[in-house]
Design an enzyme around this catalytic site. Structure first.
Site, short mmCIF file in Angstrom:
data_model
loop_
_atom_site.label_atom_id
_atom_site.label_comp_id
_atom_site.label_asym_id
_atom_site.label_seq_id
_atom_site.Cartn_x
_atom_site.Cartn_y
_atom_site.Cartn_z
N ARG A 90 -41.29 33.84 -38.79
CA ARG A 90 -41.23 34.75 -37.69
C ARG A 90 -41.87 36.20 -37.85
O ARG A 90 -41.72 36.99 -38.89
CB ARG A 90 -39.51 34.74 -37.47
CG ARG A 90 -39.16 36.00 -36.23
CD ARG A 90 -37.90 35.79 -35.84
NE ARG A 90 -37.55 34.47 -34.94
CZ ARG A 90 -36.56 34.44 -34.13
NH1 ARG A 90 -35.70 35.45 -34.11
NH2 ARG A 90 -36.62 33.50 -33.53
N GLN A 92 -38.74 26.66 -29.82
CA GLN A 92 -37.71 26.70 -28.68
C GLN A 92 -38.27 25.85 -27.61
O GLN A 92 -37.30 25.03 -27.11
CB GLN A 92 -37.72 28.48 -28.21
CG GLN A 92 -36.98 28.60 -27.04
CD GLN A 92 -35.49 28.61 -27.51
OE1 GLN A 92 -35.02 29.22 -28.50
NE2 GLN A 92 -34.64 27.64 -26.69
N CYS A 145 -32.71 30.90 -23.85
CA CYS A 145 -32.83 30.63 -25.29
C CYS A 145 -31.73 31.39 -26.00
O CYS A 145 -31.87 31.17 -27.53
CB CYS A 145 -34.52 31.11 -25.54
SG CYS A 145 -34.79 32.90 -25.14
N ARG A 163 -31.85 23.34 -31.14
CA ARG A 163 -32.95 23.92 -31.90
C ARG A 163 -32.73 22.92 -33.25
O ARG A 163 -33.75 22.66 -33.90
CB ARG A 163 -32.58 25.22 -32.13
CG ARG A 163 -32.64 26.27 -31.10
CD ARG A 163 -34.25 26.07 -30.57
NE ARG A 163 -35.15 26.75 -31.69
CZ ARG A 163 -35.15 27.80 -31.99
NH1 ARG A 163 -34.67 28.98 -31.29
NH2 ARG A 163 -36.11 28.37 -32.89
#
Ligand code: CP
Ligand code: NVA
Length: 306
Positions: A102, A132, A262, A290
Site C-alpha cells: 500500500r 477492492q 469500500c 475482501r
C-alpha cells in the site's frame, strides 16, 4: 514470467473471471469449515505507507487460513530511503513468495514490481485499488446470482476505487456509470480505455447522480477526500454536497438494489446513515469478501509462478 497485479490492466477478462470463480469456491469451502493448505510455508511480505484495517487484516488472515505466513514490515526495513529500489526489491523478493504493498504513490509500487522476483499485489495506491474491485464484483455476483445485464453506479470521486471498479465492470461486461462533480471526473483517456475493452457494457460519465443511479443493481460510494487529500476536505465537502447517496437517490435504482462502500465511511457526508445502516446496505458482506477475493487472487497468482 512473474505476474504482478498493480492495476486491473494486469488481468485479462478471463483471468478476472478465474479469480472470482476461485474466490467463490474458497469462500464456499471456508463456510463449510474447510481451510485447505494451498500455501504451505509460503510467506507474504506487507509494506504499508498508509493506514489499513480491511486490506491488512484480510490479507494476513487469508494467507494464514491457507497454510502460509505473513510479515508486516515496518519503516525499519527502509523501503525507498535506505538503499536503492533495485537492491531492496531484489533482496526482499528472494526471501518471500509474495509482496502486498500500500503506497502513497503508484509509481513506487511500479518500481518495486519492476525489480521483484516474486509477484507484487497493489493493496491501494493513489491510482488504483484492484483488490477492492475484485471483492466488489464478487459481492454483486453473490447478491444477484449473476453479473449479466447488471449496472453498477458509483456516485462520488473519480478516484482509485472508482477507477478499478470501472475497469473491472468493463472487463466483465457490467454496465458502469460514474456521477462526479465537475472538476472531479476522469480524464477522457480513462473513459476511452474503459470503452475500448472488448465486451465492455454501457459506460456513462455524468454530473447527475440520479442519471447514474437510474436502473442500477448496485449503488456505490467512497469518501470524498481520500487518504493524502485531508487538506482538501472542506473544499471537497462543499463541491460534493449534492452527491450524497441517500434514500431519495436510492429510489432511482432497481427495487432490489444493494448499497456498497469500500469503507471507511462517513455517515452524513458521502452516505446518509439511513442508507449505510439500512436494509439495502451490503457493506459488511463486501468487506468480508475482501478476505475471499484476495484468497482467490493469491491462489491464482501463486499457481501462476512457474
Ligand atoms: N477498503 C479498504 O481498503 O479498507 P482499508 O483502508 O481499511 O484497508
Ligand atoms: N479512496 C479511499 C479508499 C480507502 C479504502 C482512499 O484512497 O483513501
Amino acid at each position: 514470467m512473474v505476474r504482478h497485479v498493480l492495476t486491473m490492466d494486469d488481468l485479462s477478462s478471463d483471468e478476472v473471471r478465474e479469480v472470482l470463480s476461485l474466490s467463490a469456491d474458497l469462500k464456499s469451502k471456508f463456510n463449510s469449515g474447510i481451510r485447505e493448505d494451498l500455501f504451505p510455508r509460503r510467506v507474504m511480505a506487507m509494506l504499508f505507507q498508509k493506514p489499513s484495517l480491511r486490506t491488512r487484516v484480510s490479507f494476513e488472515t487469508g494467507i494464514r487460513h491457507l497454510g502460509g505466513a505473513s510479515l508486516f514490515l515496518g519503516e525499519d526495513v527502509g523501503w525507498g530511503n535506505r538503499e536503492s529500489i533495485e537492491d531492496f526489491a531484489g533482496v526482499l523478493s528472494r526471501y518471500v513468495d509474495l509482496i502486498v504493498v500500500r503506497a502513497k504513490l503508484h509509481d513506487s509500487v511500479v518500481q518495486l514490481a519492476e525489480h521483484s522476483q516474486c509477484p507484487v499485489i497493489n493493496g491501494l495506491t493513489d491510482l488504483s485499488h484492484p483488490c477492492q474491485a475484485l471483492a466488489d464484483l464478487l459481492t454483486v455476483q453473490e447478491s444477484f446470482g449473476t453479473l449479466e445485464g447488471l449496472k453498477i453506479a458509483f456516485v462520488g470521486d473519480a478516484n482509485n476505487v472508482s477507477r478499478s471498479l470501472g475497469f473491472t465492470c468493463a472487463k466483465l461486461g457490467v454496465d458502469f456509470a460514474l456521477a462526479s462533480p465537475a472538476g472531479y471526473e476522469f480524464d477522457a483517456e480513462i473513459w476511452e480505455r474503459m470503452q475500448a475493452i472488448p465486451g465492455a457494457g454501457q459506460i456513462v460519465d455524468t454530473r447527475d447522480p440520479a442519471e447514474a443511479v437510474d436502473g442500477a443493481a448496485a449503488v456505490y460510494t467512497d469518501v470524498w477526500a481520500s487518504m493524502g487529500q485531508e487538506a482538501e476536505q472542506a473544499q471537497r465537502e462543499a463541491d460534493f454536497s449534492d452527491f450524497q447517496v441517500n434514500a431519495t437517490l436510492m429510489q432511482s435504482a432497481k427495487d432490489n438494489a444493494i448499497f456498497l462502500h469500500c469503507l471507511p465511511a462517513h455517515r452524513g457526508l458521502e452516505v446518509s446513515a439511513e442508507v449505510m445502516d439500512g436494509p439495502q446496505s451490503s457493506v459488511l458482506q463486501q468487506a468480508e469478501n475482501r478476505l475471499h477475493a484476495q484468497k482467490g487472487l493469491m491462489a491464482w497468482l501463486l499457481n501462476t509462478v512457474a
